[in-house]
Design an enzyme around this catalytic site. Structure first.
Site, PDB file in Angstrom:
ATOM      1  CG  HIS A   1     101.355  -7.915  -9.895  1.00  0.00           C
ATOM      2  ND1 HIS A   1     100.451  -7.723  -9.040  1.00  0.00           N
ATOM      3  CD2 HIS A   1     100.659  -8.429 -11.181  1.00  0.00           C
ATOM      4  CE1 HIS A   1      99.336  -7.599  -9.375  1.00  0.00           C
ATOM      5  NE2 HIS A   1      99.295  -8.381 -10.642  1.00  0.00           N
TER       6      HIS A   1
HETATM    7  C1  UD1 Z   1     100.060 -12.380 -14.501  1.00  0.00           C
HETATM    8  C2  UD1 Z   1      98.735 -11.850 -15.248  1.00  0.00           C
HETATM    9  C3  UD1 Z   1      98.209 -10.632 -14.519  1.00  0.00           C
HETATM   10  C4  UD1 Z   1      98.023 -10.930 -13.019  1.00  0.00           C
HETATM   11  C5  UD1 Z   1      99.101 -11.764 -12.319  1.00  0.00           C
HETATM   12  C6  UD1 Z   1      98.853 -12.100 -10.898  1.00  0.00           C
HETATM   13  C7  UD1 Z   1      98.869 -11.929 -17.585  1.00  0.00           C
HETATM   14  C8  UD1 Z   1      99.259 -11.515 -18.739  1.00  0.00           C
HETATM   15  N1  UD1 Z   1      99.184 -11.403 -16.463  1.00  0.00           N
HETATM   16  O1  UD1 Z   1     101.280 -11.307 -14.488  1.00  0.00           O
HETATM   17  O2  UD1 Z   1      97.029 -10.246 -15.052  1.00  0.00           O
HETATM   18  O3  UD1 Z   1      97.593  -9.869 -12.279  1.00  0.00           O
HETATM   19  O4  UD1 Z   1      99.586 -12.903 -12.921  1.00  0.00           O
HETATM   20  O5  UD1 Z   1      99.967 -12.160 -10.264  1.00  0.00           O
HETATM   21  O6  UD1 Z   1      98.497 -13.352 -17.694  1.00  0.00           O
HETATM   22  N2  UD1 Z   1     107.369 -15.382 -12.090  1.00  0.00           N
HETATM   23  C9  UD1 Z   1     108.342 -16.499 -11.425  1.00  0.00           C
HETATM   24  N3  UD1 Z   1     107.466 -17.477 -10.478  1.00  0.00           N
HETATM   25  C10 UD1 Z   1     106.185 -17.256 -10.529  1.00  0.00           C
HETATM   26  C11 UD1 Z   1     105.371 -16.552 -11.461  1.00  0.00           C
HETATM   27  C12 UD1 Z   1     105.973 -15.805 -12.231  1.00  0.00           C
HETATM   28  O7  UD1 Z   1     109.345 -16.146 -11.496  1.00  0.00           O
HETATM   29  O8  UD1 Z   1     105.783 -18.321  -9.684  1.00  0.00           O
HETATM   30  C13 UD1 Z   1     107.972 -14.619 -13.278  1.00  0.00           C
HETATM   31  C14 UD1 Z   1     107.996 -15.309 -14.777  1.00  0.00           C
HETATM   32  O9  UD1 Z   1     108.919 -16.136 -14.866  1.00  0.00           O
HETATM   33  C15 UD1 Z   1     107.879 -14.032 -15.210  1.00  0.00           C
HETATM   34  C16 UD1 Z   1     107.302 -12.926 -14.610  1.00  0.00           C
HETATM   35  O10 UD1 Z   1     107.231 -13.390 -13.193  1.00  0.00           O
HETATM   36  O11 UD1 Z   1     109.179 -13.507 -15.619  1.00  0.00           O
HETATM   37  C17 UD1 Z   1     105.822 -12.621 -14.887  1.00  0.00           C
HETATM   38  O12 UD1 Z   1     104.980 -13.676 -14.982  1.00  0.00           O
HETATM   39  P1  UD1 Z   1     103.858 -13.782 -15.877  1.00  0.00           P
HETATM   40  O13 UD1 Z   1     103.048 -15.135 -15.511  1.00  0.00           O
HETATM   41  O14 UD1 Z   1     104.140 -13.754 -17.202  1.00  0.00           O
HETATM   42  O15 UD1 Z   1     102.961 -12.445 -15.498  1.00  0.00           O
HETATM   43  P2  UD1 Z   1     102.427 -11.962 -14.244  1.00  0.00           P
HETATM   44  O16 UD1 Z   1     103.294 -10.498 -14.272  1.00  0.00           O
HETATM   45  O17 UD1 Z   1     102.670 -12.909 -13.114  1.00  0.00           O
HETATM   46  N1  UDP Z   2      98.187 -12.540  -2.468  1.00  0.00           N
HETATM   47  C1  UDP Z   2      98.623 -13.383  -1.773  1.00  0.00           C
HETATM   48  N2  UDP Z   2      99.826 -13.252  -1.230  1.00  0.00           N
HETATM   49  C2  UDP Z   2     100.576 -12.083  -1.823  1.00  0.00           C
HETATM   50  C3  UDP Z   2     100.270 -11.148  -2.414  1.00  0.00           C
HETATM   51  C4  UDP Z   2      98.907 -11.409  -2.804  1.00  0.00           C
HETATM   52  O1  UDP Z   2      97.995 -14.434  -1.359  1.00  0.00           O
HETATM   53  O2  UDP Z   2     102.002 -12.266  -1.172  1.00  0.00           O
HETATM   54  C5  UDP Z   2      96.872 -12.653  -2.788  1.00  0.00           C
HETATM   55  C6  UDP Z   2      95.790 -11.454  -2.664  1.00  0.00           C
HETATM   56  O3  UDP Z   2      95.427 -11.214  -1.508  1.00  0.00           O
HETATM   57  C7  UDP Z   2      94.728 -11.608  -3.563  1.00  0.00           C
HETATM   58  C8  UDP Z   2      95.600 -12.301  -4.818  1.00  0.00           C
HETATM   59  O4  UDP Z   2      96.812 -12.839  -4.303  1.00  0.00           O
HETATM   60  O5  UDP Z   2      93.781 -12.393  -3.199  1.00  0.00           O
HETATM   61  C9  UDP Z   2      95.718 -11.317  -5.908  1.00  0.00           C
HETATM   62  O6  UDP Z   2      96.798 -11.543  -6.803  1.00  0.00           O
HETATM   63  P1  UDP Z   2      97.679 -10.587  -7.680  1.00  0.00           P
HETATM   64  O7  UDP Z   2      97.766  -9.388  -6.765  1.00  0.00           O
HETATM   65  O8  UDP Z   2      98.868 -11.287  -8.052  1.00  0.00           O
HETATM   66  O9  UDP Z   2      96.864 -10.574  -8.921  1.00  0.00           O
HETATM   67  P2  UDP Z   2      95.674  -9.616  -9.527  1.00  0.00           P
HETATM   68  O10 UDP Z   2      94.601  -9.542  -8.591  1.00  0.00           O
HETATM   69  O11 UDP Z   2      96.038  -8.213  -9.630  1.00  0.00           O
HETATM   70  O12 UDP Z   2      95.155 -10.168 -10.741  1.00  0.00           O
END
Ligand code: UD1
Ligand code: UDP
Length: 360
Positions: free
Chosen positions: A208
């Site tokens: 991601h």
């Molecule tokens: C964010 C964090 C990243 C973290 C990740 C964990 C920032 C800059 N990035 O990235 O550090 O590792 O979360 O997962 O804060 N979206 C959905 N549904 C959801 C969540 C997100 O559709 O429930 C979509 C949003 O609409 C957007 C995209 O996913 O288009 C990215 O979401 P965003 O929260 O901006 O960043 P992440 O890639 O999730």
């Molecule tokens: N995780 C989860 N379900 C999933 C993928 C990840 O519960 O389908 C959990 C994972 O075990 C970890 C956390 O989400 O505890 C990590 O989140 P993510 O990879 O989104 O973010 P990051 O750690 O890179 O910021």
């Protein structure tokens, strides 16, 4: 002591589950929770509150799906309003997301002390939004809870000893969560049976990071690697919404079936059973270690350097050949997991003790 916890992204729910559970054990702390709304799908948010019994947020700002500036700014605005209506002794933030920096900035400008959990981590890649968020959050925090000795050293190298803050090595709160919820996960999750994975040598994949999903060359290369690997291994890929969107936007196809994001109990069982974890997640790298599964990290750097140093994980970036070769090489490895890299599962208790000592 009144604490305002700000969270919003999936990994923060898991970290907060561990810490909030410990905070609730004492009447000396009253925790109020603000969910920024950054993650909002049922499987990216509610499922964790339900499974892990995280107290329902007192506020949900419902701010998501925006660019960095708009998202962070609007979150700050919402958090500032809450901080102005009621007085808090401390604001607590986790990790390195936009929700983290928004909380820390709003509080520090109102002179509310900030506790940063997972302080001191560095990838030394300033192109990562997370690196910017974590460096700035550390600088304006009063209590810096570091998961590792490397994190403490990073802060020392940056001169933090000269700032008005306390640096505390408390261990990793994700380890607390892994230890506490592991048994519950085995009894509640049915994903292994439902997906008929009992006798499969499967690879658990997550992807991601902005650096992988927003770079078309990297994304294409990873997709091609996964498609090739799927001919040899069963791939279990709970796909992050960001990645699904980018695949569609770029017309990229995976030749195997992915699954929706799963809850914590399911991911723990997948981590335990997988032959290998292939990921660009921060949290999953450590969880692979907690559950004794080798890990390949699709990044050029990691903040969790001790995993690489001890051979529990390997950096493979986004290059197809490197990924495919490394999977074959690492999938069969038999590693010794006796090292204690992240504390004794007491990271949350150390946080509580440190916070309480402030009010004495
Ligand atoms: C964010 C964090 C990243 C973290 C990740 C964990 C920032 C800059 N990035 O990235 O550090 O590792 O979360 O997962 O804060 N979206 C959905 N549904 C959801 C969540 C997100 O559709 O429930 C979509 C949003 O609409 C957007 C995209 O996913 O288009 C990215 O979401 P965003 O929260 O901006 O960043 P992440 O890639 O999730
Ligand atoms: N995780 C989860 N379900 C999933 C993928 C990840 O519960 O389908 C959990 C994972 O075990 C970890 C956390 O989400 O505890 C990590 O989140 P993510 O990879 O989104 O973010 P990051 O750690 O890179 O910021």
């Amino acid at each position: 002591m009144k604490i305002l916890t700000v969270l919003g992204a999936r990994p923060q729910f898991i970290k907060a589950a561990a810490v909030s559970r410990v905070l609730r054990k004492t009447h000396k702390v009253k925790e109020t929770i603000v969910h920024t709304g950054q993650h909002f799908d049922q499987k990216m948010s509610d499922i964790f509150f339900e499974e892990m019994s995280i107290p329902e947020p007192d506020f949900n700002l419902e701010i998501n799906s925006l660019g960095h500036g708009a998202m962070t700014g609007r979150m700050m605005e919402g958090i500032e309003d809450i901080l102005k209506k009621e007085s808090f002794d401390l604001l607590m933030v986790y990790g390195d997301t936009n929700s983290t920096i928004a909380g820390a900035l709003a509080a520090s400008k109102l002179h509310v002390p900030v506790a940063h959990i997972e302080a001191g981590l560095r990838s030394f890649n300033m192109k990562m939004p997370e690196e910017i968020n974590r460096i700035l959050t550390d600088r304006i925090s009063s209590l810096l809870f570091c998961p590792t000795a490397t994190a403490v050293q990073n802060l020392r190298n940056e001169g933090f000893e000269h700032y008005d803050c306390s640096i505390i090595k408390n261990g990793d709160v994700m380890q607390d969560a892994a230890l506490f919820y592991s048994e519950m996960s085995s009894s509640k999750s049915t994903i292994i049976q439902d997906s008929q994975l009992q006798d499969e040598d499967f690879v658990l994949v997550t992807l991601h990071r902005q650096e992988n999903t927003d770079d078309i060359d990297k994304l294409t290369s990873v997709v091609s690697a996964l498609n090739q690997l799927s001919k040899k291994y069963r791939i279990v890929f709970p796909i992050h919404p960001r990645t699904s969107k980018r695949l569609i936007e770029n017309g990229l196809n995976l030749t195997f079936e992915t699954i929706e994001p799963v809850g914590y109990f399911d991911i723990v069982e997948l981590l335990k059973q997988a032959k290998l974890v292939l990921t660009d997640s921060g949290g999953l790298q450590k969880e692979a270690f907690f559950f004794e599964t080798p890990c390949l990290v699709m990044r050029e750097q990691t903040e969790w350097v001790e995993l690489i140093e001890h051979g529990y994980a390997k950096l493979v970036g986004a290059k197809k050949e490197l990924i495919v070769d490394a999977v074959d090489e690492m999938a069969g490895s038999n590693l010794d997991y006796s090292q204690n890299l992240y504390g004794q599962g007491k990271a949350s208790e150390i946080i509580l003790d440190s916070i309480l000592s402030l009010s004495n």
